[in-house]
Design a protein around this motif. Structure first.
Motif, PDB file in Angstrom:
ATOM      1  N   ARG A 179      66.219 -21.459  44.857  1.00 36.02           N
ATOM      2  CA  ARG A 179      67.592 -21.357  44.333  1.00 36.02           C
ATOM      3  C   ARG A 179      68.403 -22.355  45.161  1.00 36.02           C
ATOM      4  O   ARG A 179      68.741 -22.077  46.305  1.00 36.02           O
ATOM      5  N   SER A 236      71.420 -25.542  45.768  1.00 34.46           N
ATOM      6  CA  SER A 236      72.859 -25.707  45.621  1.00 34.46           C
ATOM      7  C   SER A 236      73.231 -27.182  45.561  1.00 34.46           C
ATOM      8  O   SER A 236      72.743 -27.988  46.348  1.00 34.46           O
ATOM      9  N   ALA A 257      67.019 -22.092  39.999  1.00 35.62           N
ATOM     10  CA  ALA A 257      68.427 -22.126  39.598  1.00 35.62           C
ATOM     11  C   ALA A 257      69.196 -23.046  40.533  1.00 35.62           C
ATOM     12  O   ALA A 257      68.874 -23.167  41.709  1.00 35.62           O
ATOM     13  N   GLU A 273      73.263 -23.912  41.773  1.00 40.65           N
ATOM     14  CA  GLU A 273      74.620 -23.386  41.850  1.00 40.65           C
ATOM     15  C   GLU A 273      75.520 -24.498  42.352  1.00 40.65           C
ATOM     16  O   GLU A 273      75.119 -25.327  43.161  1.00 40.65           O
ATOM     17  N   PHE A 331      75.271 -26.412  33.034  1.00 36.25           N
ATOM     18  CA  PHE A 331      75.663 -25.289  33.882  1.00 36.25           C
ATOM     19  C   PHE A 331      76.504 -24.310  33.053  1.00 36.25           C
ATOM     20  O   PHE A 331      77.107 -24.688  32.044  1.00 36.25           O
ATOM     21  N   ARG A 337      82.670 -21.012  39.998  1.00 33.86           N
ATOM     22  CA  ARG A 337      81.273 -21.083  40.442  1.00 33.86           C
ATOM     23  C   ARG A 337      80.433 -21.262  39.190  1.00 33.86           C
ATOM     24  O   ARG A 337      80.625 -20.551  38.199  1.00 33.86           O
ATOM     25  N   GLU A 375      76.415 -21.930  37.496  1.00 32.66           N
ATOM     26  CA  GLU A 375      74.994 -21.724  37.732  1.00 32.66           C
ATOM     27  C   GLU A 375      74.218 -22.335  36.570  1.00 32.66           C
ATOM     28  O   GLU A 375      74.676 -22.300  35.421  1.00 32.66           O
TER      29      GLU A 375
END
Length: 181
Positions: free
Chosen positions: A87, A89, A121, A123, A143, A171, A173
């Motif tokens: 995950r 970023s 994923a 973010e 996203f 935010r 994702e």
């Protein structure tokens, strides 16, 4: 995702420690241009601050890349890669304002995704006033907006959003298609 013709002209090159001052200036100039476009005035100081950028550059799992178009630096990206959970970023991403509208950001994002195919994923965050970023992340990169931080729902990490008026931000994702359902 099939690369388009521009993808071959856009590559990511790891930034070296000696490059970070130039990277920082380019990023702050790009972010200031977005702020000025939204509010009609320049920000009071650099955004993000030099201290914030140092934190991003040297965080555990951080990787920093220059975005090159035909071998010329036109932007950059800072990622945090979690090799255990996958995950990841997207912490900072910019294309020089004089290069906007040429598909460079989309090509650079596709290059990021190709470099990290094991990602489950992604973010990222952006201030509420950055309509261009919102369009880019949602309509170009796939996203989804999953949270809106504001006075009634504050960001649990406010230090990471220093300089954002009213602390309002989104935010995002992206669940990667190879892992989705």
């Amino acid at each position: 995702m099939k690369p388009d013709d521009g993808d071959e002209r856009v590559i990511l090159k790891p930034a070296q420690e000696a490059d970070l001052t130039e990277f920082r200036i380019g990023l702050q100039n790009a972010f200031a241009a977005g702020f000025t476009a939204a509010f009609g005035t320049a920000p009071d100081g650099p955004i993000p601050s030099d201290e914030e950028l140092e934190g991003f550059f040297h965080a555990p799992g951080a990787v920093t890349y220059h975005v090159l178009l035909d071998g010329v630096r036109v932007g950059g990206v800072v990622l945090t890669i979690d090799s255990v959970t996958h995950r990841n970023s997207l912490d900072l991403f910019f294309v020089s304002p004089d290069q906007h509208g040429r598909g460079i950001g989309s090509s650079a994002w596709r290059a990021v995704e190709r470099m990290y195919p094991e990602t489950v994923a992604w973010e990222t965050h952006t201030p509420y006033f950055e309509k261009r970023n919102i369009h880019f992340y949602v309509n170009r990169c796939g996203f989804k907006i999953v949270e809106f931080y504001n006075a009634h729902h504050p960001d649990p990490h406010p230090e990471a959003r220093e300089g954002v008026p009213d602390g309002e931000s989104f935010r995002f994702e992206k669940i990667c298609s190879h892992t989705a359902g």
